[in-house]
Scaffold this active site. Structure first.
Site, short mmCIF file in Angstrom:
data_model
loop_
_atom_site.label_atom_id
_atom_site.label_comp_id
_atom_site.label_asym_id
_atom_site.label_seq_id
_atom_site.Cartn_x
_atom_site.Cartn_y
_atom_site.Cartn_z
N PRO A 87 0.84 -1.21 0.00
CA PRO A 87 0.00 0.00 0.00
C PRO A 87 0.87 1.26 0.00
CG PRO A 87 0.05 -0.98 2.19
CD PRO A 87 0.81 -1.91 1.30
N ASP A 130 5.74 2.55 2.37
CA ASP A 130 4.93 1.36 2.62
C ASP A 130 4.11 1.62 3.89
OD1 ASP A 130 3.84 -1.09 3.27
OD2 ASP A 130 5.66 -2.24 2.87
N HIS A 131 2.79 1.77 3.73
CA HIS A 131 1.93 2.15 4.85
C HIS A 131 1.84 1.04 5.91
CE1 HIS A 131 -0.72 4.72 6.93
NE2 HIS A 131 -1.29 5.29 5.90
N ARG A 132 2.23 -0.18 5.56
CA ARG A 132 2.23 -1.26 6.54
C ARG A 132 3.34 -1.07 7.57
NH1 ARG A 132 2.91 -6.19 2.47
NH2 ARG A 132 4.64 -4.79 1.96
#
Length: 452
Positions: free
Chosen positions: A249, A424-426
């Site tokens: 994401p 990377d939003h994770r």
């Protein structure tokens, strides 16, 4: 007895390669450590050493062959006193089912690799994958006939002291597999598969939905075009970046930074370093700025690990290097601790060897953060795709002179560089990513602080 020389896994991610060149021929004697072939992986051409001594009895894969799977036989090695008749025995016992055997071996090895590790008090990140051990030669039964067993089964049997000749295999055509050895060691023989159906080659995993090359060819029928076969590097880039875009994401943070102070400081340093033959580039400062920023914002110095996040202590910064037909991302390890001149020299060396495809796997794997600089090509700004498992990548554009409003409210001309941080939003949330971007910009706009 004669043994097979198998296609080696020269990096943790290698699944297939090209047998670029044989450095021996049939009939040549080789010793352990002799370089016998050059193997082209998806990233580099590497030398392959012999593990045992003997005579090259037969070359099974001709040089220039691409798409050779890891652990596929590529040659047969004869021991002292053996003749050519031993070559046939060393080759696959069931030629029509070679693919089924290879699939079974791959499954066994994967199962073994995925077995739970022993518990340890250490909480450090896992070490690099162990070097693959060569399977013992296939044993013989009381009548002198070869006992057919998978490489993994032979290794386990040798470790546990299990007599393979006493076992009945449950694999294709009675081949002994891992489960048979483990069952024998536990005191209960694995039941043989009576009247087992003929093994079929494992079906390849379905590819992502896409238009086939034959369909595309029909679209351009009657037009002139050149078909270019995909090499290992191109295939890997396509697979990894498709995976990145589909599964990571991404979000994007954009900032512009004024470079005038840095350009002036760089000019002064280069004059002082001229006698040592050192010339610092703007990219060297960007690498240092990012490395220090990762130390200032340690929660952003992290990678996605599937069911965990690994938070790194050193700043290992990867830098994209364009080469013919693709790119490398060599990693500058412990970049926060190195001087600008050291980073400059190391980057030049890595880039040169990357273009010659002479990098070792450990030099382009790892890192938590990457930089892609297209400013030298005149690109003003762009969005880069994250290179997994990295948490972020910084896309750097060209420094362009333009009017800006200074602190006094006056208009002046300044050199401004646009940057985009793909995140990377994770691993990194918006505010944390903004904090990292701010630290990078502050380092670039106050370059003397990077020497403190």
């Amino acid at each position: 007895m004669a043994t097979q020389i198998l296609m080696p896994a020269l990096s943790p991610t290698m699944e297939e390669g090209t047998l670029a060149k044989w450095l021996v021929k049939e009939g040549d004697e080789v010793s352990s450590g002799d370089i016998i072939a050059e193997i082209e992986t998806d990233k580099a051409t590497m030398e392959f050493e012999a593990v045992d001594e003997g005579v090259i009895g037969k070359i099974l894969v001709s040089e220039g062959t691409s798409g050779v799977k890891v652990n596929d036989p590529i040659a047969v090695l004869l021991e002292e006193g053996e003749d050519a008749s031993a070559v046939d025995e060393a080759e696959s016992p069931v030629p029509g089912e070679a693919q089924a055997e290879a699939a079974e071996d791959a499954k066994e090895t994967k199962d073994a690799d995925n077995a739970p590790a022993e518990k340890s008090g250490s909480k450090s990140a896992p070490s690099a994958a162990p070097k693959t051990e060569k399977a013992p030669a296939a044993p013989q039964d009381a009548d002198g006939k070869r006992v057919f067993a998978s490489p993994l089964a032979r290794r386990i049997a040798a470790d546990k002291g299990v007599d393979l000749a006493a076992l009945k295999g449950s694999g294709p055509k009675g081949r002994i597999v891992k489960a048979d050895v483990e069952a024998a060691e536990g005191g209960k023989a694995a039941p043989a598969k009576a009247d087992a159906p003929k093994a079929e080659a494992a079906a390849p995993a379905p590819a992502a939905a896409s238009v086939s090359s034959s369909t595309i060819a029909k679209m351009y029928e009657g037009r002139e075009y050149e078909e270019i076969e995909l090499n290992g590097m191109r295939k890997t880039i396509a697979a990894r970046l498709t995976e990145a875009k589909q599964t990571i994401p991404h979000f994007y943070l954009r900032r512009s930074v004024k470079l005038d102070a840095l350009m002036k400081f760089r000019s002064q340093l280069n004059k002082q370093l001229e006698g040592r033959g050192v010339k610092l580039s703007v990219n060297d400062f960007i690498i240092k700025a990012c490395a220090l920023a990762l130390q200032s914002v340690p929660d952003a110095n992290a990678v996605w690990a599937g069911d965990k996040v690994f938070k790194l202590k050193p700043s290992d910064v990867a830098v994209a290097v364009a080469i013919e037909g693709g790119l490398f991302t060599p990693v500058l390890k412990d970049a926060e601790m190195k001087s600008l001149s050291t980073l400059s020299a190391e980057m030049k060396d890595l880039a040169t060897r990357a273009r010659d495809r002479k990098l070792a796997p450990h030099e382009y794997q790892g890192g938590s953060f990457a930089i892609s600089n297209l400013g030298m090509f005149g690109i003003e700004n762009f969005d880069a795709v994250i290179n997994p498992p990295h948490g972020a990548i910084l896309a750097v554009g060209a420094g362009i002179k333009q009017p800006v409003v200074n602190a006094e409210g006056e208009i002046e001309v300044a050199t401004v560089m646009s940057m985009t941080l793909s995140v990377d939003h994770r691993v990194i949330d918006g505010a944390l990513g903004a904090e990292l971007m701010k630290a990078i910009c502050e380092n670039l706009e106050n370059p003397m602080l990077m020497l403190a």
